[in-house]
Design a protein around this motif. Structure first.
Motif, PDB file in Angstrom:
ATOM      1  N   LEU A 145       0.810  -1.215   0.000  1.00  0.00           N
ATOM      2  CA  LEU A 145       0.000   0.000   0.000  1.00  0.00           C
ATOM      3  C   LEU A 145       0.845   1.268   0.000  1.00  0.00           C
ATOM      4  CD1 LEU A 145      -2.783  -1.076   2.532  1.00  0.00           C
ATOM      5  CD2 LEU A 145      -2.826  -1.193   0.036  1.00  0.00           C
ATOM      6  N   ILE A 393      -8.039  -7.958   2.050  1.00  0.00           N
ATOM      7  CA  ILE A 393      -8.642  -6.850   1.311  1.00  0.00           C
ATOM      8  C   ILE A 393      -7.563  -6.011   0.636  1.00  0.00           C
ATOM      9  CG2 ILE A 393      -9.992  -4.734   1.546  1.00  0.00           C
ATOM     10  CD1 ILE A 393     -11.610  -6.062   3.708  1.00  0.00           C
ATOM     11  N   SER A 394      -6.432  -5.825   1.298  1.00  0.00           N
ATOM     12  CA  SER A 394      -5.344  -5.044   0.702  1.00  0.00           C
ATOM     13  C   SER A 394      -4.827  -5.709  -0.567  1.00  0.00           C
ATOM     14  CB  SER A 394      -4.196  -4.888   1.710  1.00  0.00           C
ATOM     15  OG  SER A 394      -4.620  -4.186   2.863  1.00  0.00           O
ATOM     16  N   VAL A 397      -7.343  -5.166  -3.356  1.00  0.00           N
ATOM     17  CA  VAL A 397      -7.289  -3.787  -3.855  1.00  0.00           C
ATOM     18  C   VAL A 397      -6.093  -3.603  -4.787  1.00  0.00           C
ATOM     19  CG1 VAL A 397      -6.911  -1.386  -3.178  1.00  0.00           C
ATOM     20  CG2 VAL A 397      -8.548  -2.782  -1.921  1.00  0.00           C
ATOM     21  N   SER A 400      -6.689  -5.196  -8.128  1.00  0.00           N
ATOM     22  CA  SER A 400      -7.564  -4.390  -8.995  1.00  0.00           C
ATOM     23  C   SER A 400      -6.813  -3.222  -9.618  1.00  0.00           C
ATOM     24  CB  SER A 400      -8.759  -3.875  -8.184  1.00  0.00           C
ATOM     25  OG  SER A 400      -8.349  -2.911  -7.222  1.00  0.00           O
ATOM     26  N   GLN A 411      -4.603   6.431  -8.389  1.00  0.00           N
ATOM     27  CA  GLN A 411      -4.508   5.086  -7.828  1.00  0.00           C
ATOM     28  C   GLN A 411      -3.478   5.037  -6.705  1.00  0.00           C
ATOM     29  OE1 GLN A 411      -3.635   3.136 -11.579  1.00  0.00           O
ATOM     30  NE2 GLN A 411      -5.656   2.171 -11.617  1.00  0.00           N
ATOM     31  N   LEU A 415      -4.145   4.122  -2.629  1.00  0.00           N
ATOM     32  CA  LEU A 415      -3.414   3.094  -1.887  1.00  0.00           C
ATOM     33  C   LEU A 415      -2.803   3.660  -0.606  1.00  0.00           C
ATOM     34  CD1 LEU A 415      -1.570   1.183  -4.776  1.00  0.00           C
ATOM     35  CD2 LEU A 415      -3.579   0.440  -3.501  1.00  0.00           C
ATOM     36  N   GLY A 418      -5.484   4.126   1.979  1.00  0.00           N
ATOM     37  CA  GLY A 418      -5.816   2.864   2.639  1.00  0.00           C
ATOM     38  C   GLY A 418      -4.815   2.510   3.714  1.00  0.00           C
TER      39      GLY A 418
END
Length: 437
Positions: A145, A393-394, A397, A400, A411, A415, A418
């Motif tokens: 992230l 979930i990270s 993400v 995606s 984007q 990140l 998050g």
């Protein structure tokens, strides 16, 4: 407005030319430039980050003079940052000096995260199982992230521009056009998505194992019974062996069967030049051994001071493990990833971020379970419902984001956002929270 679209196209013919470098981003077969300029030990130590090496003797002195846990912790914390860089550089130079791509790749795959492994062993010896899990999870999250997000963000707003410099000479004005770094509008960076997708698929496998073991524990947990020793530990150890075998298959895939497809091509002029190692093989091994000893001792002092820092610093052990400690082993790589993104090499940035996360989750985590088994510490794959949810979930993400092979600054900003949300959660998470269920 200036528009720019940057591509790092794949060129297997360059990869197979026999002249590619033997330095790789840790955990991958992605070639990278050397971290050093020059030859010899001086080249290894002249990086500005090595100024922090003064913290190493100060941290040891603070321990013996009993300055307090805060001084001992943070002096050794900052000392480990340049030590991690030195260990990583020595490993790269040893790999380059071997003159064998297969051995270089295997060395990189095994010791790319040596500092994290040393800290993990020392923390396990102290019996701080939750801190081990938090540190390993934090390394994955910071790479996925924070590092990838900052790389996409700065790579998406900064690019190469030109400026005109007016000079006067011989009575005439001259105009010189020079390249410079400038903000770029509507910039989209493109990269080969295959390597990123393979790495994220491996990360999903690790999430599957952590999640299933955690759910298995919650389903079989009976209060008052020793399910930890009787059920959970054997399950975790068997699953760890399976995950390490999967990691070996991943290494075989990228080094033997699909090396060209997994490597990002460098510029043609760079690919034609064979890089020479900065250090000899003997010197690189000596530096690795010496730095490993210092890292082991400094990390031992850091772990001893951890409990005092939690009490006096008003920080939870979760925040220290997930946010602070991962900085130690990854600070230099974090800066390199952002620098490569600004240089319009997003493939290298993704290799650093996602490749390192893959190595930690598929090799270091199951290896920690086996080390705990060897030293009689109950390390398992039950990371708790919150940790497994955050990691799963990270990874989804990030998947995606990289699936289309394009990246922009928005984007990257998402990140990083998050990651900040996760940092807030663990800042307020109580120390004594029950994480087993």
């Amino acid at each position: 407005a200036m528009k720019e679209r940057v591509s790092t196209a794949l060129a297997p013919e360059d990869y197979d030319s026999g002249k590619r470098p033997s330095r790789f981003i840790k955990g991958t077969s992605v070639p990278k430039p050397p971290n050093t300029d020059g030859v010899g030990l001086i080249a290894l130590f002249k990086h500005p980050l090595n100024v922090l090496l003064i913290c190493s003797p100060l941290g040891i002195f603070a321990h013996f003079r009993e300055w307090g846990p805060m001084w001992v912790f943070f002096l050794n914390f900052f000392a480990l940052v340049p030590l991690a860089k030195l260990l990583g550089d020595a490993t790269e130079e040893l790999a380059a000096g071997l003159k064998n791509d297969m051995l270089a790749g295997l060395l990189n795959a095994s010791f790319g995260n040596a500092v994290e492994m040393v800290i993990m062993v020392q923390t396990l010896r102290a019996g701080l199982i939750d801190v081990v899990k938090a540190t390993l999870l934090g390394s994955v999250l910071s790479n996925l992230l924070l590092v990838l997000g900052m790389s996409f963000f700065f790579g998406g707003i900064v690019g190469k521009g030109t400026k005109t410099i007016r000079t006067s000479g011989m009575g005439k004005g001259l105009e010189v056009i020079e390249e410079c770094t400038a903000f770029v509008n509507e910039k989209v960076q493109t990269f080969s998505s295959m390597s990123a997708l393979v790495n994220t698929s491996m990360l999903l496998l690790s999430c599957l194992s952590f999640s299933l073991v955690t759910v298995f524990h919650s389903e079989t947990y009976i209060e008052g019974e020793a399910t930890m020793d009787d059920v959970l530990l054997p399950v975790s150890r068997i699953c760890s062996v399976i995950i390490i075998i999967a990691y070996c298959a991943y290494i075989f895939f990228q080094l033997v069967t699909h090396p060209g497809a997994m490597a990002e091509a460098e510029e043609e002029e760079e690919a034609e030049e064979a890089e020479e190692p900065v250090l000899s093989v003997q010197t690189a091994i000596a530096v690795m051994c010496a730095v490993t000893v210092v890292v082991a001792y400094s990390s031992d002092l850091l772990i001893q001071a951890l409990e005092g820092v939690v009490e006096k610093g008003h920080m939870s052990e979760h925040f220290i493990g997930i946010i602070l400690l991962p900085i130690v082993g990854n600070a230099c790589e974090h800066a390199s990833a952002v620098r490569f993104a600004i240089m319009d090499k997003p493939g290298l940035s993704i290799g650093i971020a996602v490749g390192s996360s893959t190595q930690i989750s598929l090799f270091v985590v199951p290896f920690s379970v086996l080390v705990g088994w060897a030293i009689d510490q109950p390390m398992d794959l039950n990371f708790g419902s919150l940790n497994t949810t955050v990691m799963s979930i990270s990874v989804i993400v990030v998947l995606s984001v990289v699936v289309d092979g394009c990246a922009n600054w928005l984007q990257g900003y998402l990140l990083v956002s998050g990651y900040l949300i996760i940092a807030v959660l663990y800042w307020y998470l109580p120390n004594k929270m029950q994480t087993e269920v």
